[in-house]
Design an enzyme around this catalytic site. Sequence first.
Site, PDB file in Angstrom:
ATOM      1  N   ASP A 285      -2.362   5.985  -5.233  1.00 14.01           N
ATOM      2  CA  ASP A 285      -2.535   5.132  -4.059  1.00 14.01           C
ATOM      3  C   ASP A 285      -2.920   3.706  -4.455  1.00 14.01           C
ATOM      4  O   ASP A 285      -4.037   3.456  -4.910  1.00 14.01           O
ATOM      5  CB  ASP A 285      -3.614   5.745  -3.163  1.00 14.01           C
ATOM      6  CG  ASP A 285      -3.762   5.033  -1.838  1.00 14.01           C
ATOM      7  OD1 ASP A 285      -3.020   4.070  -1.582  1.00 14.01           O
ATOM      8  OD2 ASP A 285      -4.629   5.437  -1.052  1.00 14.01           O
TER       9      ASP A 285
ATOM     10  N   ASP B 279       0.811  -1.210   0.000  1.00 15.88           N
ATOM     11  CA  ASP B 279       0.000   0.000   0.000  1.00 15.88           C
ATOM     12  C   ASP B 279       0.851   1.269   0.000  1.00 15.88           C
ATOM     13  O   ASP B 279       1.562   1.544   0.966  1.00 15.88           O
ATOM     14  CB  ASP B 279      -0.898  -0.027   1.244  1.00 15.88           C
ATOM     15  CG  ASP B 279      -1.734   1.220   1.409  1.00 15.88           C
ATOM     16  OD1 ASP B 279      -2.074   1.849   0.385  1.00 15.88           O
ATOM     17  OD2 ASP B 279      -2.057   1.564   2.564  1.00 15.88           O
TER      18      ASP B 279
END
Length: 380
Positions: A270, A89
Site C-alpha cells: 500500500d 494510492d
Amino acid sequence: MKWLVLLGLVSVSECIVKIPLRRVKTMRKTLSEKNMLNNFPKEHAYRLSQISFRGSNLTIHPLRNIMDLVYLGNITIGTPPQKFQVIFDTGSADLWVPSDFCAVQACSIHARFRHLQSSTFRPTNRTFSITYGCGTVKGIVVHDTVRIGDLVSTDQLFGLSTAEYGFKRIPFDGVLGLNYPNISYSGAIPIFDKLKNEGAISEPVFAFYLSKDGQEGSVVMFGGVDHRYYKGEINWVPLIQAGNWMVHMDRISIERKVIACSGGCHVIVDTGTAFIKGPKSLVDNMQKLIGARPRGSKYCVSCSAVNILPTIIFTINRINYPVPGRAYIIKDSRGCCYTTFKENQLSPSTEIWILGEVFLRLYFSVFDRGNDRIGLARAV
C-alpha cells in the site's frame, strides 16, 4: 474485497503529516508546531517535469518527497487545466479533489476545483463518501478531463469533495486511487483502468520508486518499467485474488526465528500507508523483541542502538526482503527514536499485514494489472 476498506484499509498514511517516516528534522518540527506544513508544498514549489522516453509509451511522472512525510505528484483537471497535488494510492480506487462547493476549513487551505472555469466539466446526480484512517470525505461525482503528465483521460469520472473531516493539516489536495475498480466508492472507473481500456498506455502496469533520506527523484511510472530504478531481477508474486493488491506472505522472522505469520498470512502492498502494520498482539511482540518500550502512543528505542537493531525479514513467495533497523526507526528533533510498526486495526479471522512506505523505500514495486501480480526488486 471492499470490506477491507470499510475496516480501515484506506489509510492514506493516516493522513501522514503527523507521522514522520525517518529521522525528523528541526525544520519539520518547527513547521508542524506552527501549523505551516500544509502550506510548505505551495510556498516552496518547484516545477515537476514529466518525462516520456522516445520510442516507448512509458510515462515517468515525478513525485515530490516532502521531508520524507508524503510523496506527492501533480495532476491537472479541467479545460483550461487546474493543478492539484495528490497522493498516488494503491490502497484505494477513487480520484477526488476539493471543490469550490466545500466551505469547511480543510478545503479552504487547499487547491479547490473551480467547475465554472472548466469548459469540459459535466455534473452527475451521484454522491460518494470515503472513510480514511484519519477522517472522512464526502462529495459529488462529476466528469472532466484529467491529465497525469502527457496521459490524458477525457470525460473522466471523479469526486469533488463538499465536506472533509480530519483533513485540516495535510499537505496534499486529494487522492488518486490505483486499486481495482471493484473497491471504488464513487462507482467511477479508476483513471488507470480508463487509460488502459483506451490504449493510452502500452502495458497495464504501473510502478513506484520512493526516494529515501529526504532525496528527490521519486517517481510513479505508467505503461512499463524503467530498469534504472532497481537492482537485480524483479520477483513476481501472484495476487491472492484479483480485485485488491494483496499477496501471500510466508513468514516474518528475526535471526532465523519466526516471529509472526508463522503459518503464512496475507499482506497488502500500500503506497498510501506510511508504516508497516499488523495485528496488535503480533506487533506488540515485535516491539518487545527489538527492545522498544511504550511512550504514549509510540514505541521507542535507544538512538545509540539503532545501527545494531536486528534486521526484520519479510519472506514473500520464498524470497527474503530484509528491513534493517535504520529503515524501521524514526528520530525526532528531541532525540527520541520510534519504531514504524503499528496496529492495523483490521479484525478479520485471517492474519493481515500492510507494507507501506517504510518497506517500499527499500523495494521498487511493480503493480501488474494484466497478470494480477506484484513485482518487487531492491531499489537503487
